[in-house]
Design a protein around this motif. Sequence first.
Motif, PDB file in Angstrom:
ATOM      1  N   ASN A  83       0.812  -1.222   0.000  1.00  0.00           N
ATOM      2  CA  ASN A  83       0.000   0.000   0.000  1.00  0.00           C
ATOM      3  C   ASN A  83       0.844   1.270   0.000  1.00  0.00           C
ATOM      4  O   ASN A  83       0.557   2.233   0.711  1.00  0.00           O
ATOM      5  CB  ASN A  83      -0.942   0.013   1.214  1.00  0.00           C
ATOM      6  N   GLY A  84       1.915   1.266  -0.772  1.00  0.00           N
ATOM      7  CA  GLY A  84       2.771   2.429  -0.861  1.00  0.00           C
ATOM      8  C   GLY A  84       3.835   2.511   0.214  1.00  0.00           C
ATOM      9  O   GLY A  84       4.649   3.443   0.226  1.00  0.00           O
ATOM     10  N   SER A  85       3.861   1.556   1.148  1.00  0.00           N
ATOM     11  CA  SER A  85       4.856   1.531   2.219  1.00  0.00           C
ATOM     12  C   SER A  85       5.916   0.487   1.900  1.00  0.00           C
ATOM     13  O   SER A  85       5.595  -0.636   1.531  1.00  0.00           O
ATOM     14  CB  SER A  85       4.197   1.183   3.559  1.00  0.00           C
ATOM     15  N   LYS A  86       7.187   0.851   2.075  1.00  0.00           N
ATOM     16  CA  LYS A  86       8.282  -0.085   1.823  1.00  0.00           C
ATOM     17  C   LYS A  86       8.868  -0.582   3.138  1.00  0.00           C
ATOM     18  O   LYS A  86       9.278   0.206   3.986  1.00  0.00           O
ATOM     19  CB  LYS A  86       9.377   0.571   0.978  1.00  0.00           C
ATOM     20  N   TYR A  87       8.906  -1.918   3.273  1.00  0.00           N
ATOM     21  CA  TYR A  87       9.447  -2.549   4.467  1.00  0.00           C
ATOM     22  C   TYR A  87      10.664  -3.390   4.101  1.00  0.00           C
ATOM     23  O   TYR A  87      10.695  -4.042   3.053  1.00  0.00           O
ATOM     24  CB  TYR A  87       8.397  -3.459   5.116  1.00  0.00           C
ATOM     25  N   ASP A  88      11.659  -3.394   4.988  1.00  0.00           N
ATOM     26  CA  ASP A  88      12.751  -4.352   4.858  1.00  0.00           C
ATOM     27  C   ASP A  88      12.177  -5.739   5.122  1.00  0.00           C
ATOM     28  O   ASP A  88      11.367  -5.920   6.045  1.00  0.00           O
ATOM     29  CB  ASP A  88      13.865  -4.053   5.865  1.00  0.00           C
ATOM     30  N   LEU A  89      12.611  -6.711   4.311  1.00  0.00           N
ATOM     31  CA  LEU A  89      11.991  -8.029   4.338  1.00  0.00           C
ATOM     32  C   LEU A  89      12.984  -9.102   4.754  1.00  0.00           C
ATOM     33  O   LEU A  89      14.095  -9.181   4.236  1.00  0.00           O
ATOM     34  CB  LEU A  89      11.444  -8.360   2.940  1.00  0.00           C
ATOM     35  N   ASP A  90      12.577  -9.925   5.712  1.00  0.00           N
ATOM     36  CA  ASP A  90      13.342 -11.106   6.114  1.00  0.00           C
ATOM     37  C   ASP A  90      12.416 -12.300   5.953  1.00  0.00           C
ATOM     38  O   ASP A  90      11.450 -12.456   6.702  1.00  0.00           O
ATOM     39  CB  ASP A  90      13.816 -10.963   7.563  1.00  0.00           C
ATOM     40  N   MET A  91      12.700 -13.138   4.953  1.00  0.00           N
ATOM     41  CA  MET A  91      11.795 -14.199   4.559  1.00  0.00           C
ATOM     42  C   MET A  91      12.248 -15.560   5.088  1.00  0.00           C
ATOM     43  O   MET A  91      13.413 -15.924   4.981  1.00  0.00           O
ATOM     44  CB  MET A  91      11.711 -14.233   3.023  1.00  0.00           C
ATOM     45  N   ASP A  92      11.325 -16.307   5.676  1.00  0.00           N
ATOM     46  CA  ASP A  92      11.596 -17.670   6.135  1.00  0.00           C
ATOM     47  C   ASP A  92      10.551 -18.592   5.515  1.00  0.00           C
ATOM     48  O   ASP A  92       9.392 -18.589   5.909  1.00  0.00           O
ATOM     49  CB  ASP A  92      11.536 -17.734   7.661  1.00  0.00           C
ATOM     50  N   ASN A  93      10.973 -19.374   4.506  1.00  0.00           N
ATOM     51  CA  ASN A  93      10.056 -20.237   3.769  1.00  0.00           C
ATOM     52  C   ASN A  93      10.073 -21.664   4.308  1.00  0.00           C
ATOM     53  O   ASN A  93      11.104 -22.177   4.723  1.00  0.00           O
ATOM     54  CB  ASN A  93      10.442 -20.275   2.285  1.00  0.00           C
ATOM     55  N   ASN A  94       8.909 -22.296   4.246  1.00  0.00           N
ATOM     56  CA  ASN A  94       8.777 -23.702   4.640  1.00  0.00           C
ATOM     57  C   ASN A  94       7.582 -24.263   3.883  1.00  0.00           C
ATOM     58  O   ASN A  94       6.440 -24.082   4.305  1.00  0.00           O
ATOM     59  CB  ASN A  94       8.582 -23.809   6.155  1.00  0.00           C
ATOM     60  N   LEU A  95       7.840 -24.919   2.752  1.00  0.00           N
ATOM     61  CA  LEU A  95       6.765 -25.305   1.845  1.00  0.00           C
ATOM     62  C   LEU A  95       7.039 -26.686   1.252  1.00  0.00           C
ATOM     63  O   LEU A  95       8.099 -26.926   0.674  1.00  0.00           O
ATOM     64  CB  LEU A  95       6.638 -24.255   0.730  1.00  0.00           C
ATOM     65  N   ALA A  96       6.084 -27.602   1.407  1.00  0.00           N
ATOM     66  CA  ALA A  96       6.161 -28.930   0.791  1.00  0.00           C
ATOM     67  C   ALA A  96       5.029 -29.051  -0.226  1.00  0.00           C
ATOM     68  O   ALA A  96       3.905 -28.592   0.030  1.00  0.00           O
ATOM     69  CB  ALA A  96       6.026 -30.021   1.849  1.00  0.00           C
ATOM     70  N   TYR A  97       5.309 -29.659  -1.386  1.00  0.00           N
ATOM     71  CA  TYR A  97       4.292 -29.690  -2.444  1.00  0.00           C
ATOM     72  C   TYR A  97       4.258 -31.016  -3.200  1.00  0.00           C
ATOM     73  O   TYR A  97       5.243 -31.762  -3.236  1.00  0.00           O
ATOM     74  CB  TYR A  97       4.527 -28.551  -3.441  1.00  0.00           C
ATOM     75  N   LEU A  98       3.103 -31.279  -3.785  1.00  0.00           N
ATOM     76  CA  LEU A  98       2.916 -32.409  -4.701  1.00  0.00           C
ATOM     77  C   LEU A  98       2.201 -31.892  -5.933  1.00  0.00           C
ATOM     78  O   LEU A  98       1.087 -31.361  -5.827  1.00  0.00           O
ATOM     79  CB  LEU A  98       2.084 -33.512  -4.048  1.00  0.00           C
ATOM     80  N   ASN A  99       2.852 -31.999  -7.092  1.00  0.00           N
ATOM     81  CA  ASN A  99       2.270 -31.515  -8.350  1.00  0.00           C
ATOM     82  C   ASN A  99       2.175 -32.625  -9.384  1.00  0.00           C
ATOM     83  O   ASN A  99       3.071 -33.485  -9.477  1.00  0.00           O
ATOM     84  CB  ASN A  99       3.136 -30.399  -8.958  1.00  0.00           C
ATOM     85  N   ALA A 100       1.114 -32.587 -10.161  1.00  0.00           N
ATOM     86  CA  ALA A 100       1.032 -33.374 -11.392  1.00  0.00           C
ATOM     87  C   ALA A 100       1.458 -32.455 -12.528  1.00  0.00           C
ATOM     88  O   ALA A 100       1.032 -31.300 -12.586  1.00  0.00           O
ATOM     89  CB  ALA A 100      -0.392 -33.872 -11.622  1.00  0.00           C
TER      90      ALA A 100
END
Length: 248
Positions: A83-100
């Motif tokens: 929304n027009g505001s810029k934040y410093d970002l620290d990302m911690d991902n944890n994602l498991a997936y199953l795709n066809a």
Amino acid sequence: MKVLKLLAVTTALSVSGFAMADTQVVRTGNVFEANQLIPTGVRAEVGTTGYGGALLWTANPYVGLALGYNGGDISWSDDLSINGSKYDLDMDNNLAYLNAEIRPWGASENPWAQGLYMAAGVAYIDNEYELDRRVKPGEGFSVNNTDFVAGTNGAHIRGKQEYKNDFAPYVGFGFAPKINKNIGVFGEVGAYYSGNPKANLELVSGGAANNPTGGSLVDNIAREEDKIRNDDKYEWLPVGKVGVSFHW
């Protein structure tokens, strides 16, 4: 309930993929062999959802399965605009997936056509983004598209945006040509329908004078937090990744 949903989707993907693979087996009167459950390849990948890898199964030239994991604190940008505001970002991902992975031209003699595919599946998402914004004294800044000027102590806004313990459907498109019999590369773009994230934003120090028409900084921080929780554009988690694969 969430576990049951994942099991249902997993079963549907697996059955549909392997059923197509075994059409020829049924026609010739053969039986299913256990070694068909052994992966036919692996891949390493990195992208917007982190880094990791996947086990690959090739059911037939048209259908494959990928079971993978992406994680880590990798991020392609050091900031996030909300929304027009810029934040410093620290990302911690944890994602498991199953795709066809569906390859319409999988049996083509053109290797470039063979590599095109559409992916559909489901993921378990447990991502967390730390947000931090520090504004210098006297500096102008915007929150919730409302302008402010930081006071003598500046302004420090901190928060968290997270997708916790969520199962999300996925759709994407990719290109995975083989360089030779065993080695290949791939790129994929898509999105998870994750629903709105949980969000928390707060002014931890400093402040700013009220905007004459827009109200106080604290109120606008609360409105910005509410938009993250409810705005439609935050319901989708975009995906972009590249990698290499090995097939045996």
